[in-house]
Design an enzyme around this catalytic site. Structure first.
Site, mmCIF file in Angstrom:
data_model
loop_
_atom_site.group_PDB
_atom_site.id
_atom_site.type_symbol
_atom_site.label_atom_id
_atom_site.label_comp_id
_atom_site.label_asym_id
_atom_site.label_seq_id
_atom_site.Cartn_x
_atom_site.Cartn_y
_atom_site.Cartn_z
ATOM 1 N N SER A 15 0.837 -1.194 0.000
ATOM 2 C CA SER A 15 0.000 0.000 0.000
ATOM 3 C C SER A 15 0.871 1.242 0.000
ATOM 4 C CB SER A 15 -0.901 0.012 1.237
ATOM 5 O OG SER A 15 -1.509 1.283 1.376
ATOM 6 N N HIS A 40 -1.068 -1.047 -4.421
ATOM 7 C CA HIS A 40 -2.364 -0.810 -3.787
ATOM 8 C C HIS A 40 -2.518 0.660 -3.431
ATOM 9 C CE1 HIS A 40 -5.967 -2.128 -1.586
ATOM 10 N NE2 HIS A 40 -5.637 -1.226 -0.670
ATOM 11 N N ASP A 42 -4.768 3.320 -1.477
ATOM 12 C CA ASP A 42 -5.813 3.585 -0.492
ATOM 13 C C ASP A 42 -6.315 5.005 -0.712
ATOM 14 O OD1 ASP A 42 -6.060 1.209 1.204
ATOM 15 O OD2 ASP A 42 -3.968 1.590 1.729
ATOM 16 N N MET A 44 -8.827 7.906 0.203
ATOM 17 C CA MET A 44 -9.702 8.376 1.278
ATOM 18 C C MET A 44 -10.089 9.830 1.029
ATOM 19 S SD MET A 44 -7.615 6.773 4.495
ATOM 20 C CE MET A 44 -6.741 5.201 4.332
ATOM 21 N N HIS A 74 -8.418 1.026 -3.977
ATOM 22 C CA HIS A 74 -9.453 0.836 -2.953
ATOM 23 C C HIS A 74 -10.064 2.191 -2.631
ATOM 24 C CE1 HIS A 74 -10.364 -0.140 1.559
ATOM 25 N NE2 HIS A 74 -11.468 -0.011 0.854
ATOM 26 N N MET A 145 -11.586 -5.903 5.042
ATOM 27 C CA MET A 145 -10.816 -5.014 5.898
ATOM 28 C C MET A 145 -10.608 -5.690 7.254
ATOM 29 S SD MET A 145 -10.088 -2.429 4.077
ATOM 30 C CE MET A 145 -9.357 -1.453 5.408
ATOM 31 N N ASP A 183 -6.759 -6.519 3.923
ATOM 32 C CA ASP A 183 -6.045 -5.253 4.102
ATOM 33 C C ASP A 183 -6.163 -4.797 5.551
ATOM 34 O OD1 ASP A 183 -4.966 -2.725 4.023
ATOM 35 O OD2 ASP A 183 -6.355 -1.928 2.530
#
Length: 226
Positions: A15, A40, A42, A44, A74, A145, A183
């Site tokens: 990540s 990966h 992430d 947000m 993601h 998760m 994850d």
């Protein structure tokens, strides 16, 4: 997309949340050369989760810089559809989203597919696997998760092991390939149990990027899941 990476039995997905953003391209090249499989992202939005990270411009910049590796995005955001299309346009290969964040899960799945990406469903620790009932035939990945989304470096939630086993049983009942990704809190102490429970994609952030030797860390992971 690297098709061979989609067919591998066990995939390590570092990540970038834990990477050094001052030299992100160099970090990604280093970790891929060290034996990682996927990158990966992430994502947000400081709305769906209480943190703010990266957008599609970062993905596009990496592609423009020559990075051709598989990018696994993601989305921890709401709303989802427009930004999913932006990430697809920016070079993402697979996009996962949380069903709670959209009005029509089937519609969002279709939007991602029409954008040329594989599609995943991300499931929070408190979200039951029953959300997959009517959509599992349409997806390529289940992302469980094992921490509450929003921040890196959290401890692994032990109840996830049973949930992984249950998700693996659901996958085995399908007639197409579905990856089972986990994850949160993945490290040398947890990865073997996660693998034995049935996962085959392992997201690790601080455990890899916080180590002094990426190759040694990834090789250690391989030994734990072999």
């Amino acid at each position: 997309m690297k098709i061979k990476k989609m067919n591998s039995n066990s995939l390590i997905a570092p990540s970038i949340l834990s990477a050094n953003f001052a030299r992100l391209g160099e970090e990604i090249n280093s970790v891929m050369k060290a034996g990682a499989d996927w990158i990966h992202f992430d994502v947000m939005d400081n709305h769906y989760v209480p943190n703010l990270t990266v957008g599609p411009m970062v993905c596009r910049s990496l592609r423009n810089d020559g990075i051709k590796d598989f990018i696994d995005v993601h989305l921890m955001i709401a709303p989802v559809n427009d930004l999913a299309k932006s990430f697809a346009d920016a070079g993402a290969d697979l996009i996962s989203f949380h069903p709670e964040a959209v009005d029509d899960v089937a519609e969002t799945i279709n939007i991602i597919k029409q954008s040329g990406c594989k599609v995943g469903i991300a499931i929070n620790p408190d979200t039951p696997l029953s959300v997959l009932k009517d959509i599992i035939a349409e997806i390529d990945l289940i992302l469980l998760m094992s921490v509450y989304p929003g921040f890196g470096g959290q401890e692994f939630i032990e109840d996830t092991i049973e949930k992984i086993s249950e998700a693996k049983k659901l996958i085995d009942q399908q007639d197409h390939q579905i990856f089972l990704e986990v994850d949160g809190g993945i490290n040398n102490e947890t990865i073997s149990r996660v693998s034995k429970a049935g996962a085959n994609v392992f997201v690790a952030g601080s455990a890899i990027f916080g180590s002094s030797d990426y190759e040694k860390t990834i090789q250690g992971f391989r030994q734990k899941i072999s």
